[in-house]
Motif scaffolding. Structure first.
Motif, PDB file in Angstrom:
ATOM      1  N   ALA B  87      30.989  30.968  33.498  1.00  0.00           N
ATOM      2  CA  ALA B  87      32.340  31.512  33.614  1.00  0.00           C
ATOM      3  C   ALA B  87      33.073  30.797  34.729  1.00  0.00           C
ATOM      4  N   ILE B  88      34.394  30.710  34.590  1.00  0.00           N
ATOM      5  CA  ILE B  88      35.206  30.270  35.709  1.00  0.00           C
ATOM      6  C   ILE B  88      35.857  31.506  36.331  1.00  0.00           C
ATOM      7  N   ILE B  89      36.115  31.430  37.616  1.00  0.00           N
ATOM      8  CA  ILE B  89      36.815  32.521  38.287  1.00  0.00           C
ATOM      9  C   ILE B  89      38.209  32.019  38.640  1.00  0.00           C
ATOM     10  N   VAL B  90      39.219  32.754  38.221  1.00  0.00           N
ATOM     11  CA  VAL B  90      40.598  32.344  38.479  1.00  0.00           C
ATOM     12  C   VAL B  90      41.233  33.340  39.436  1.00  0.00           C
ATOM     13  N   GLY B  91      41.595  32.852  40.612  1.00  0.00           N
ATOM     14  CA  GLY B  91      42.168  33.715  41.639  1.00  0.00           C
ATOM     15  C   GLY B  91      41.146  34.026  42.715  1.00  0.00           C
TER      16      GLY B  91
END
Lengths: 208, 208
Positions: B87-91
């Motif tokens: 997963a990517i984390i955005v923010g």
DNA sequence: TAGATTGTTAATCGATTAACAATC
DNA sequence: TAGATTGTTAATCGATTAACAATC
């Protein structure tokens, strides 16, 4: 206080209605809201919305809808968000630290009262304006201030012991972020926030 | 892949069984587990447990119970925890940072692939071994790596725009920690992690 | 065998949805 | 008034629980 006992499922819908109405009023200043609009936002049937609102005593106007200010205020009151309450955070790791800094709690009436940890390296640090105190001080702090809610963010293996100590101190509501189920007396409310449940749903979708 | 579509409620119980069996095996090394023990831990009826296990194809032995290793392995497989996904984390605010550091994800097969933010002060920071990258790079990263899941921890007002961009990039599962509901196409799975729901329950209990 | 536990069908319960009258 | 929306009862649906036979 509340007229009827709310069911668990109603208790999960109300904060979503609240969120929608709050956003709606902020953005558009709209004075009324229909059950259909609320229903489509939350993803339930519009009859459900009308039943929920009737349950908490909000009356609508046929042809017009519900007064949005009244809906917001009533949910706020029923859920107790208008009577600020305080919580201590026990276990100041990554997650505990993030929660201590978390601004959105104020929207729900929650104030952080103090932070506790039993790691000497943490004690004395300042996070978001609060000094981290030794866990040994919890009992005295709770007795003095009357705080009733504890947010538990300690590692799994320490969680049960910490919970027992908190109950002993008089805490009667626990928000549990540790990855284990807690055994507590019946009068204590525990809400388990298990991130695994969310991941299960997403992982299942991804691999299907 | 799965034999039958699991209902939402079954999908919420399975990770709890998983947690219990994993703990049980770690601590006591017990080779079998009864439906009654699982039921009492999760707080459901024992018939429910047997139905859930039958649904995912786990057979028990009358008089003995279920083989704990098999239960663990099967749930793991059904939920996809054995096929690691990224997963990517955005923010990368407080919460995003905490999640980036969160070790327990590995228990559920989740690996963090990259962190993104659009604040120049965040970009370039290193958290838990990952450099924070500019949000402008998301599209390229997703295309190159094939990541499908995004964890969204941006402020409320940015969330919808970010979600639309992620879907455009090919993301098809979103774990949403921003305090707003996201509108996405039907093929995209969204799990809203709304802390307000947990607080509603506790606040209601405290003020009753 | 006897007894404990699974497996499965039937009954119950509660929540959701549909229908429609009441109302402004 | 006409029409949109609430309010409420009845019907449906699904999930949970009870009962009990099957099994090792």
């Amino acid at each position: 206080m509340a007229k009827k006992q709310l069911t668990q499922s109603a208790l999960e819908r109300l904060p979503r209605y609240y969120q929608y109405v709050r956003d709606l009023r902020e953005k558009s200043g709209s004075e009324s809201v229909s059950s259909a609009a609320l229903a489509s936002f939350v993803g339930v049937d519009d009859t459900q919305v009308r039943k929920d609102l009737a349950l908490i005593g909000v009356k609508g106007c046929p042809r017009v809808g519900y007064k949005s200010a009244l809906v917001q205020k009533t949910i706020c009151r029923v859920l107790g968000f208008d009577q600020p309450y305080r919580a201590i955070i026990v276990g100041i790791g990554q997650l505990g630290g993030a929660l201590a800094n978390y601004g959105a709690f104020a929207l729900y009436g929650l104030q952080i009262a103090a932070l506790f940890d039993n790691d000497p390296r943490q004690i004395g640090r300042t996070i978001s304006g609060y000094a981290v105190r030794s866990s040994a001080e919890i009992a005295g702090f709770v007795a003095k201030t009357g705080v009733r809610l504890a947010i538990v963010t300690v590692p799994r293996r320490a969680a049960q012991e910490v919970a027992a100590m908190l109950v002993e101190c008089g805490i009667d509501a626990i928000w549990n972020f540790s990855h284990t189920r807690l055994e507590v007396p019946a009068h204590v409310a525990v809400r388990n926030e298990n991130l695994g449940v969310g991941l299960a749903e997403l992982s299942y979708h991804l691999h299907r």
